[in-house]
Design a protein around this motif. Structure first.
Motif, PDB file in Angstrom:
ATOM      1  N   PHE A  36      -3.691   4.687   8.107  1.00  0.00           N
ATOM      2  CA  PHE A  36      -4.027   3.360   8.630  1.00  0.00           C
ATOM      3  C   PHE A  36      -3.254   2.296   7.847  1.00  0.00           C
ATOM      4  CE2 PHE A  36      -7.296  -0.237   8.465  1.00  0.00           C
ATOM      5  CZ  PHE A  36      -6.777  -0.845   9.598  1.00  0.00           C
ATOM      6  N   LEU A  37      -2.528   1.476   8.583  1.00  0.00           N
ATOM      7  CA  LEU A  37      -1.766   0.385   7.971  1.00  0.00           C
ATOM      8  C   LEU A  37      -2.634  -0.873   7.954  1.00  0.00           C
ATOM      9  CD1 LEU A  37       0.883  -0.795   6.885  1.00  0.00           C
ATOM     10  CD2 LEU A  37       1.665  -1.040   9.247  1.00  0.00           C
ATOM     11  N   LEU A  38      -2.983  -1.323   6.755  1.00  0.00           N
ATOM     12  CA  LEU A  38      -3.913  -2.451   6.616  1.00  0.00           C
ATOM     13  C   LEU A  38      -3.293  -3.770   7.060  1.00  0.00           C
ATOM     14  CD1 LEU A  38      -5.089  -1.409   3.068  1.00  0.00           C
ATOM     15  CD2 LEU A  38      -6.622  -1.507   5.025  1.00  0.00           C
ATOM     16  N   ASN A  39      -2.023  -3.976   6.752  1.00  0.00           N
ATOM     17  CA  ASN A  39      -1.370  -5.239   7.114  1.00  0.00           C
ATOM     18  C   ASN A  39      -1.001  -5.252   8.589  1.00  0.00           C
ATOM     19  OD1 ASN A  39      -1.487  -6.171   4.538  1.00  0.00           O
ATOM     20  ND2 ASN A  39       0.707  -6.108   4.140  1.00  0.00           N
ATOM     21  N   PRO A  40      -1.001  -6.420   9.198  1.00  0.00           N
ATOM     22  CA  PRO A  40      -0.472  -6.516  10.560  1.00  0.00           C
ATOM     23  C   PRO A  40       0.999  -6.098  10.564  1.00  0.00           C
ATOM     24  CG  PRO A  40      -1.561  -8.551   9.895  1.00  0.00           C
ATOM     25  CD  PRO A  40      -1.469  -7.705   8.683  1.00  0.00           C
ATOM     26  N   THR A  41       1.403  -5.403  11.614  1.00  0.00           N
ATOM     27  CA  THR A  41       2.799  -4.940  11.646  1.00  0.00           C
ATOM     28  C   THR A  41       3.522  -5.449  12.895  1.00  0.00           C
ATOM     29  OG1 THR A  41       4.229  -2.994  11.498  1.00  0.00           O
ATOM     30  CG2 THR A  41       2.282  -2.776  12.883  1.00  0.00           C
ATOM     31  N   TYR A  42       4.837  -5.568  12.766  1.00  0.00           N
ATOM     32  CA  TYR A  42       5.696  -5.841  13.919  1.00  0.00           C
ATOM     33  C   TYR A  42       6.743  -4.744  14.066  1.00  0.00           C
ATOM     34  CZ  TYR A  42       3.292 -10.248  14.043  1.00  0.00           C
ATOM     35  OH  TYR A  42       2.296 -11.187  14.139  1.00  0.00           O
ATOM     36  N   LYS A  97       5.065   6.038   6.059  1.00  0.00           N
ATOM     37  CA  LYS A  97       6.077   7.047   6.347  1.00  0.00           C
ATOM     38  C   LYS A  97       6.066   8.148   5.279  1.00  0.00           C
ATOM     39  CE  LYS A  97      11.051   7.331   6.670  1.00  0.00           C
ATOM     40  NZ  LYS A  97      12.329   6.632   6.552  1.00  0.00           N
ATOM     41  N   VAL A  98       5.982   7.734   4.022  1.00  0.00           N
ATOM     42  CA  VAL A  98       5.946   8.712   2.919  1.00  0.00           C
ATOM     43  C   VAL A  98       4.713   9.613   3.041  1.00  0.00           C
ATOM     44  CG1 VAL A  98       5.693   8.989   0.406  1.00  0.00           C
ATOM     45  CG2 VAL A  98       7.268   7.272   1.330  1.00  0.00           C
ATOM     46  N   ILE A  99       3.580   9.022   3.380  1.00  0.00           N
ATOM     47  CA  ILE A  99       2.348   9.824   3.501  1.00  0.00           C
ATOM     48  C   ILE A  99       2.516  10.858   4.622  1.00  0.00           C
ATOM     49  CG2 ILE A  99      -0.141   9.788   3.953  1.00  0.00           C
ATOM     50  CD1 ILE A  99      -0.080   6.791   3.053  1.00  0.00           C
ATOM     51  N   ARG A 100       3.051  10.398   5.762  1.00  0.00           N
ATOM     52  CA  ARG A 100       3.240  11.327   6.884  1.00  0.00           C
ATOM     53  C   ARG A 100       4.195  12.448   6.488  1.00  0.00           C
ATOM     54  NH1 ARG A 100      -0.104  12.152   9.940  1.00  0.00           N
ATOM     55  NH2 ARG A 100      -0.237  10.202  11.084  1.00  0.00           N
ATOM     56  N   ILE A 123     -14.174   9.515   2.774  1.00  0.00           N
ATOM     57  CA  ILE A 123     -13.349   8.546   2.045  1.00  0.00           C
ATOM     58  C   ILE A 123     -12.074   8.226   2.815  1.00  0.00           C
ATOM     59  CG2 ILE A 123     -11.926   8.199  -0.030  1.00  0.00           C
ATOM     60  CD1 ILE A 123     -13.994   9.850  -1.568  1.00  0.00           C
ATOM     61  N   ILE A 124     -11.767   6.928   2.871  1.00  0.00           N
ATOM     62  CA  ILE A 124     -10.409   6.509   3.199  1.00  0.00           C
ATOM     63  C   ILE A 124      -9.797   6.139   1.851  1.00  0.00           C
ATOM     64  CG2 ILE A 124      -8.949   4.806   4.342  1.00  0.00           C
ATOM     65  CD1 ILE A 124     -11.066   4.547   6.513  1.00  0.00           C
ATOM     66  N   ALA A 125      -8.801   6.879   1.429  1.00  0.00           N
ATOM     67  CA  ALA A 125      -8.194   6.609   0.125  1.00  0.00           C
ATOM     68  C   ALA A 125      -7.180   5.478   0.275  1.00  0.00           C
ATOM     69  CB  ALA A 125      -7.507   7.866  -0.404  1.00  0.00           C
ATOM     70  N   VAL A 126      -7.391   4.409  -0.479  1.00  0.00           N
ATOM     71  CA  VAL A 126      -6.436   3.296  -0.460  1.00  0.00           C
ATOM     72  C   VAL A 126      -5.327   3.639  -1.452  1.00  0.00           C
ATOM     73  CG1 VAL A 126      -6.098   0.834  -0.827  1.00  0.00           C
ATOM     74  CG2 VAL A 126      -8.240   1.662   0.165  1.00  0.00           C
ATOM     75  N   VAL A 127      -4.115   3.757  -0.929  1.00  0.00           N
ATOM     76  CA  VAL A 127      -3.001   4.230  -1.761  1.00  0.00           C
ATOM     77  C   VAL A 127      -1.858   3.212  -1.801  1.00  0.00           C
ATOM     78  CG1 VAL A 127      -3.542   6.684  -1.529  1.00  0.00           C
ATOM     79  CG2 VAL A 127      -2.138   5.583   0.219  1.00  0.00           C
ATOM     80  N   LYS A 128      -2.221   1.937  -1.625  1.00  0.00           N
ATOM     81  CA  LYS A 128      -1.191   0.886  -1.635  1.00  0.00           C
ATOM     82  C   LYS A 128      -0.500   0.808  -2.996  1.00  0.00           C
ATOM     83  CE  LYS A 128      -4.679  -2.590  -2.721  1.00  0.00           C
ATOM     84  NZ  LYS A 128      -5.766  -3.363  -2.111  1.00  0.00           N
ATOM     85  N   ASN A 129       0.634   0.146  -3.013  1.00  0.00           N
ATOM     86  CA  ASN A 129       1.396  -0.038  -4.259  1.00  0.00           C
ATOM     87  C   ASN A 129       1.584   1.265  -5.027  1.00  0.00           C
ATOM     88  OD1 ASN A 129       0.100  -2.834  -3.657  1.00  0.00           O
ATOM     89  ND2 ASN A 129       1.888  -3.209  -4.961  1.00  0.00           N
ATOM     90  N   ALA A 131      -5.083   4.679   3.594  1.00  0.00           N
ATOM     91  CA  ALA A 131      -4.770   3.313   3.994  1.00  0.00           C
ATOM     92  C   ALA A 131      -3.819   2.696   2.979  1.00  0.00           C
ATOM     93  CB  ALA A 131      -6.046   2.475   4.077  1.00  0.00           C
ATOM     94  N   THR A 132      -2.830   1.971   3.501  1.00  0.00           N
ATOM     95  CA  THR A 132      -1.927   1.244   2.624  1.00  0.00           C
ATOM     96  C   THR A 132      -1.462  -0.024   3.340  1.00  0.00           C
ATOM     97  OG1 THR A 132       0.083   1.326   1.312  1.00  0.00           O
ATOM     98  CG2 THR A 132       0.100   2.577   3.356  1.00  0.00           C
ATOM     99  N   THR A 133      -0.716  -0.856   2.612  1.00  0.00           N
ATOM    100  CA  THR A 133      -0.309  -2.142   3.182  1.00  0.00           C
ATOM    101  C   THR A 133       1.130  -2.129   3.702  1.00  0.00           C
ATOM    102  OG1 THR A 133       0.262  -2.777   0.932  1.00  0.00           O
ATOM    103  CG2 THR A 133      -1.854  -3.544   1.764  1.00  0.00           C
TER     104      THR A 133
END
Ligand SMILES: *Cc1c(COP(=O)(O)O)cnc(C)c1O
Length: 357
Positions: A75-81, A62-65, A25-31, A54-56
């Motif tokens: 894994f960050l689902l959204n594109p990041t800069y 950072k909180v997960i780490r 499982i990849i647990a989606v933990v967004k929002n 995975a989150t957005t």
């Protein structure tokens, strides 16, 4: 005060049951873990052996780490800069497009990348097979670390036939991509896809959200389910209490704008919960609640109050259940659509939160 009870025991048990039935499982933990508390949920999932999240949002990565330490895969689902942050917290990032990769080559050189096939979702990722292959090629030429392939079905929660078509396309693109690169992780399925199809042979993980939080992703009474004996326990109970009992004469109204007019002389209950607590109006209007084990009509819906049907046995202080084991979130899918809408809307600033372990 209206109360929400969160049963983390049930969330734990659900995660264990889902882990047994999935590849991994990849647990989606967004929002904020669908509002069920990011820290609590990732800790609990990690304790039952789920090690991929995975989150957005960068901030949530950072909180997960910080909560789980070095071992978790994030894994960050959204594109990041925000390349500094994802580097510092060792976060895997998504390739928004070939162009994104080219423009940010120096920034992503030492990062772990995942290739998204946009499919019919089209939020981000390679838009067609050609771009998928170009990205794979570009990664090879520049010795970038391409770890994963993923896609997200936009019709998995619907039963109108589109899902079968998009599934066919995604699996075909995956087939071709695999001829050119050996992906360490492959994940395509959300809760609905997993529940209706079981696992796809070619993937390594299921990317689950709503079902991990105890709600079925679609109306399982009316639609096919592949994982028939999967047990998902309800972790969410929401209730208010009767704060006043009012006797209405026939023809008298109560609440705003004649929202309820008594059809006979009767007692009604005024309850201290409403849509201001984040209960969707579609869940309340014309629906029922549970009082002393009985299903009762909701007559009128306000921001902080409901007016409900009561019997002779009801008295001040009795609990009025909006969500519990008998009336679960997913029993209302056909009224308000995706259950994550209700989870996301719940107002933790106005509800008293009681955690059960
Ligand atoms: C939210 C989300 C999921 C989880 O979907 P559920 O229907 O809640 O299981 C999976 N993948 C992506 C990309 C998402 O945004």
């Amino acid at each position: 005060m209206a109360t929400i009870e969160l049963n983390y025991n049930n969330i734990r048990q659900n995660a264990i049951n889902l882990k047994e039935r999935s590849q991994d499982i990849i647990a989606v933990v967004k929002n904020n873990a669908y509002n069920l508390n990011l820290r609590e949920c990732v800790k609990l999932y990690s304790e039952v052996g789920i090690n991929y999240f995975a989150t957005t949002k960068e901030e949530e990565c950072k909180v997960i780490r910080e909560t789980l330490g070095e071992d978790a895969n994030i894994f960050l689902l959204n594109p990041t800069y925000n390349f500094d942050l994802v580097r510092e917290y060792n976060v895997e990032i998504n390739i928004a497009s070939l162009e994104y990769l080219k423009e940010n080559l120096e920034n992503v050189r030492d990062l772990t990348l995942q290739l998204e096939f946009a499919g019919s979702m089209r939020r981000a990722g390679a838009r067609n097979l050609e771009e998928v292959l170009e990205i794979i090629n570009f990664c090879k030429e520049n010795t970038l670390k391409l770890k994963g392939f993923w896609s997200h079905f936009s019709f998995a929660d619907e039963f109108d036939g589109f899902y079968e078509k998009e599934k066919e396309l995604v699996l075909k693109v995956l087939d071709e991509a695999q001829k050119h690169h050996d992906f360490e992780v492959i994940h395509l399925q959300n809760s609905a896809s997993f529940l209706r199809d079981g696992v796809f042979e070619k993937t390594t993980h299921q990317r689950l959200g709503i079902i991990l939080y105890g709600a079925m992703p679609y109306n399982v009474k009316e639609n096919p389910v592949a994982l028939k004996d999967l047990i998902i326990k309800n972790p969410i109970t929401v209730y208010g209490e009767i704060i006043n009992i009012v006797t209405l004469n026939k023809g008298e109204c109560i609440g705003y704008s004649n929202s309820y007019i008594a059809d006979a002389k009767k007692k009604v209950g005024v309850v201290n919960i409403g849509y201001g607590d984040g209960i969707l109006r579609d869940r309340l209007k014309g629906q029922t609640c549970i009082i002393n084990g009985k299903e009762r009509n909701i007559y009128s819906t306000m921001m902080s109050h409901l007016v409900v049907e009561i019997g002779e046995e009801e008295s001040i202080g009795d609990r009025v259940y909006i969500y519990d084991d008998k009336q679960q979130l997913h029993d209302y899918t056909k009224y308000f659509g995706p259950n994550s809408v209700q989870l996301a809307a719940l107002n933790y600033n106005s509800l008293k939160v009681k955690k059960i372990y």
